[in-house]
Write a protein that holds these residues in place. Structure first.
Motif, PDB file in Angstrom:
ATOM      1  N   ALA A 133      27.712  41.137  32.026  1.00 26.09           N
ATOM      2  CA  ALA A 133      28.503  41.858  33.021  1.00 26.09           C
ATOM      3  C   ALA A 133      29.808  41.108  33.257  1.00 26.09           C
ATOM      4  CB  ALA A 133      27.722  41.997  34.319  1.00 26.09           C
ATOM      5  N   PRO A 134      30.738  41.168  32.304  1.00 26.90           N
ATOM      6  CA  PRO A 134      31.999  40.428  32.454  1.00 26.90           C
ATOM      7  C   PRO A 134      32.725  40.832  33.728  1.00 26.90           C
ATOM      8  CG  PRO A 134      32.110  42.014  30.632  1.00 26.90           C
ATOM      9  CD  PRO A 134      30.691  41.944  31.047  1.00 26.90           C
ATOM     10  N   GLY A 135      33.399  39.829  34.326  1.00 29.01           N
ATOM     11  CA  GLY A 135      34.009  40.038  35.627  1.00 29.01           C
ATOM     12  C   GLY A 135      35.424  40.551  35.603  1.00 29.01           C
ATOM     13  N   ASN A 136      36.048  40.616  34.438  1.00 33.12           N
ATOM     14  CA  ASN A 136      37.414  41.139  34.348  1.00 33.12           C
ATOM     15  C   ASN A 136      37.746  41.398  32.880  1.00 33.12           C
ATOM     16  OD1 ASN A 136      38.081  38.552  33.271  1.00 33.12           O
ATOM     17  ND2 ASN A 136      38.529  37.783  35.333  1.00 33.12           N
ATOM     18  N   ALA A 137      38.976  41.795  32.601  1.00 31.82           N
ATOM     19  CA  ALA A 137      39.360  42.151  31.233  1.00 31.82           C
ATOM     20  C   ALA A 137      39.279  40.954  30.296  1.00 31.82           C
ATOM     21  CB  ALA A 137      40.766  42.734  31.224  1.00 31.82           C
ATOM     22  N   ALA A 138      39.712  39.786  30.758  1.00 31.86           N
ATOM     23  CA  ALA A 138      39.676  38.601  29.895  1.00 31.86           C
ATOM     24  C   ALA A 138      38.245  38.236  29.523  1.00 31.86           C
ATOM     25  CB  ALA A 138      40.359  37.427  30.598  1.00 31.86           C
ATOM     26  N   VAL A 158      30.889  47.296  31.310  1.00 31.94           N
ATOM     27  CA  VAL A 158      32.341  47.275  31.527  1.00 31.94           C
ATOM     28  C   VAL A 158      32.662  48.177  32.713  1.00 31.94           C
ATOM     29  CG1 VAL A 158      34.567  47.845  30.518  1.00 31.94           C
ATOM     30  CG2 VAL A 158      32.787  46.828  29.092  1.00 31.94           C
ATOM     31  N   VAL A 159      33.189  47.575  33.790  1.00 29.53           N
ATOM     32  CA  VAL A 159      33.399  48.333  35.024  1.00 29.53           C
ATOM     33  C   VAL A 159      34.787  48.094  35.589  1.00 29.53           C
ATOM     34  CG1 VAL A 159      30.931  48.270  35.578  1.00 29.53           C
ATOM     35  CG2 VAL A 159      32.442  46.490  36.475  1.00 29.53           C
ATOM     36  N   GLY A 160      35.125  48.881  36.601  1.00 34.97           N
ATOM     37  CA  GLY A 160      36.422  48.749  37.235  1.00 34.97           C
ATOM     38  C   GLY A 160      36.507  47.598  38.211  1.00 34.97           C
ATOM     39  N   GLN A 161      35.402  47.261  38.857  1.00 30.66           N
ATOM     40  CA  GLN A 161      35.379  46.140  39.793  1.00 30.66           C
ATOM     41  C   GLN A 161      35.652  44.845  39.035  1.00 30.66           C
ATOM     42  OE1 GLN A 161      31.662  45.875  41.868  1.00 30.66           O
ATOM     43  NE2 GLN A 161      32.407  44.415  43.399  1.00 30.66           N
ATOM     44  N   THR A 162      36.494  43.966  39.584  1.00 29.17           N
ATOM     45  CA  THR A 162      36.898  42.766  38.854  1.00 29.17           C
ATOM     46  C   THR A 162      36.869  41.532  39.743  1.00 29.17           C
ATOM     47  OG1 THR A 162      39.243  43.076  39.350  1.00 29.17           O
ATOM     48  CG2 THR A 162      38.406  44.089  37.325  1.00 29.17           C
ATOM     49  N   ASN A 163      36.804  40.379  39.093  1.00 33.18           N
ATOM     50  CA  ASN A 163      36.998  39.084  39.736  1.00 33.18           C
ATOM     51  C   ASN A 163      38.393  38.562  39.394  1.00 33.18           C
ATOM     52  OD1 ASN A 163      34.292  39.058  40.631  1.00 33.18           O
ATOM     53  ND2 ASN A 163      33.610  38.151  38.688  1.00 33.18           N
ATOM     54  N   ALA A 164      38.982  37.797  40.307  1.00 27.48           N
ATOM     55  CA  ALA A 164      40.309  37.240  40.056  1.00 27.48           C
ATOM     56  C   ALA A 164      40.270  36.111  39.038  1.00 27.48           C
ATOM     57  CB  ALA A 164      40.921  36.748  41.369  1.00 27.48           C
ATOM     58  N   LEU A 165      39.247  35.271  39.123  1.00 27.12           N
ATOM     59  CA  LEU A 165      39.156  34.117  38.232  1.00 27.12           C
ATOM     60  C   LEU A 165      38.401  34.476  36.957  1.00 27.12           C
ATOM     61  CD1 LEU A 165      38.295  31.276  40.776  1.00 27.12           C
ATOM     62  CD2 LEU A 165      40.525  31.832  39.789  1.00 27.12           C
ATOM     63  N   GLY A 189      28.098  38.901  37.694  1.00 28.03           N
ATOM     64  CA  GLY A 189      29.107  39.883  37.333  1.00 28.03           C
ATOM     65  C   GLY A 189      30.219  39.992  38.355  1.00 28.03           C
ATOM     66  N   PRO A 190      30.849  41.172  38.448  1.00 26.27           N
ATOM     67  CA  PRO A 190      32.091  41.296  39.222  1.00 26.27           C
ATOM     68  C   PRO A 190      31.884  41.412  40.731  1.00 26.27           C
ATOM     69  CG  PRO A 190      31.543  43.381  38.221  1.00 26.27           C
ATOM     70  CD  PRO A 190      30.536  42.395  37.700  1.00 26.27           C
TER      71      PRO A 190
END
Length: 296
Positions: A133-138, A158-165, A189-190
């Motif tokens: 469950a990756p937290g962002n695009a990177a 792959v979701v819209g919710q994201t982490n900054a780091l 995850g995110p």
């Protein structure tokens, strides 16, 4: 870049660079995969709105020696086609990368048919699958590159919710984001940004993982402080509780498992409103922590 666009871009690069990699999709994200499909029509296939066929075609490619990336919305890929995932990939013991987008509530306006808070719990019944469950695009990019280059069966959420780091891809290992003497808070995850905001001013340890299976039992045991554990995951509440219990089976502890409630919210609205309704925004997590950690 949003995670779904990053998924398509990374997949296109992988297909361009390696003739052993294929992609199969069921209409969803076709606007993002059209160019690579034109370049490689023999290895990028749109099966239309036939999700069971989607999974079976991917498994057939795997049996033929290709490394398939199989994609559609998580509700269609996991819940609608679970029998094919279980038998065509799991039972036949072939590898591939399943990529489910839209997550629990990304397409809230689509109603219950497009919501999949139970995807991780359902796939967790398969004995050999790895769940990401990756937290962002990177993190989506690094996760996809690693699992496509690897072996075995993987699910990437792959979701819209994201982490900054952004944290490095580290399967089976927690990242220690914050150290404290009190409770241990696990963010899967995110949800990390919400967890960090909710724990400001608290003397707690915060662990983070974007790969949720395998579960890092030694990592949890190594940082356990007071014996209070709070599990925060953006899918069905309690999905990872059994893994916490197994990790701490000989250690006295209390567990609060936060996630999406089993009761269905029969409203549309936005993804953010659904997250808040289930108490998974920073304010909701903070309230749950205060109740759980209040002096007894």
């Amino acid at each position: 870049m949003d995670a779904r666009t990053q998924f398509a871009r990374t997949t296109a690069h992988l297909v361009d660079d390696d003739p052993s990699i294929a992609a199969v999709y069921a209409e969803i994200s076709g606007q993002l995969l059209a160019d690579v499909e034109r370049r490689h029509p023999d290895r990028v296939v749109n099966v239309g709105i036939r999700e069971q066929l989607l999974v079976s075609v991917g498994a057939g490619m795997a049996l033929a020696g290709l490394r398939p990336v199989v994609h559609t919305f998580g509700s269609f890929l996991v819940e609608r086609a679970f029998e094919q995932v279980k038998l065509d990939f799991g039972h036949q013991d072939v590898g591939g990368v399943l990529v489910g987008s839209a997550g629990s509530f990304d397409i809230a306006s689509g109603g219950r048919t497009h919501q999949s808070p139970g995807d991780i719990a359902l796939l967790d019944t398969l004995p050999t699958i790895s769940l990401h469950a990756p937290g962002n695009a990177a993190e989506t990019d690094s996760t996809l590159r690693a699992v496509v280059a690897g072996s075995g069966l993987h699910y990437v959420r792959v979701v819209g919710q994201t982490n900054a780091l952004t944290h490095p891809f580290a399967p089976g290992r927690f990242h220690v984001v914050r150290r404290g003497a009190g409770a241990t808070v696990i963010a899967l995850g995110p949800v990390l940004d919400a967890v960090l905001a909710a724990t400001v001013g608290r003397d707690v340890t915060v662990l983070y993982a974007s790969t949720v299976r395998p579960f890092d039992a030694p990592g949890l045991r190594s940082v356990l402080g007071s014996g209070d554990v709070v599990l925060v995951e953006p899918w069905l509440a309690g999905t990872s509780a059994r893994h916490v219990a197994d990790a701490l089976r000989d250690v006295p502890h209390r567990l609060l498992a936060l996630g999406v409630a089993r009761e269905e919210r029969r409203h549309y609205g936005t993804a953010e409103q659904h997250v808040a309704a289930h108490g998974l925004d920073a304010a909701g997590i903070a309230r749950s922590l205060s109740d759980f950690l209040a002096p007894r």
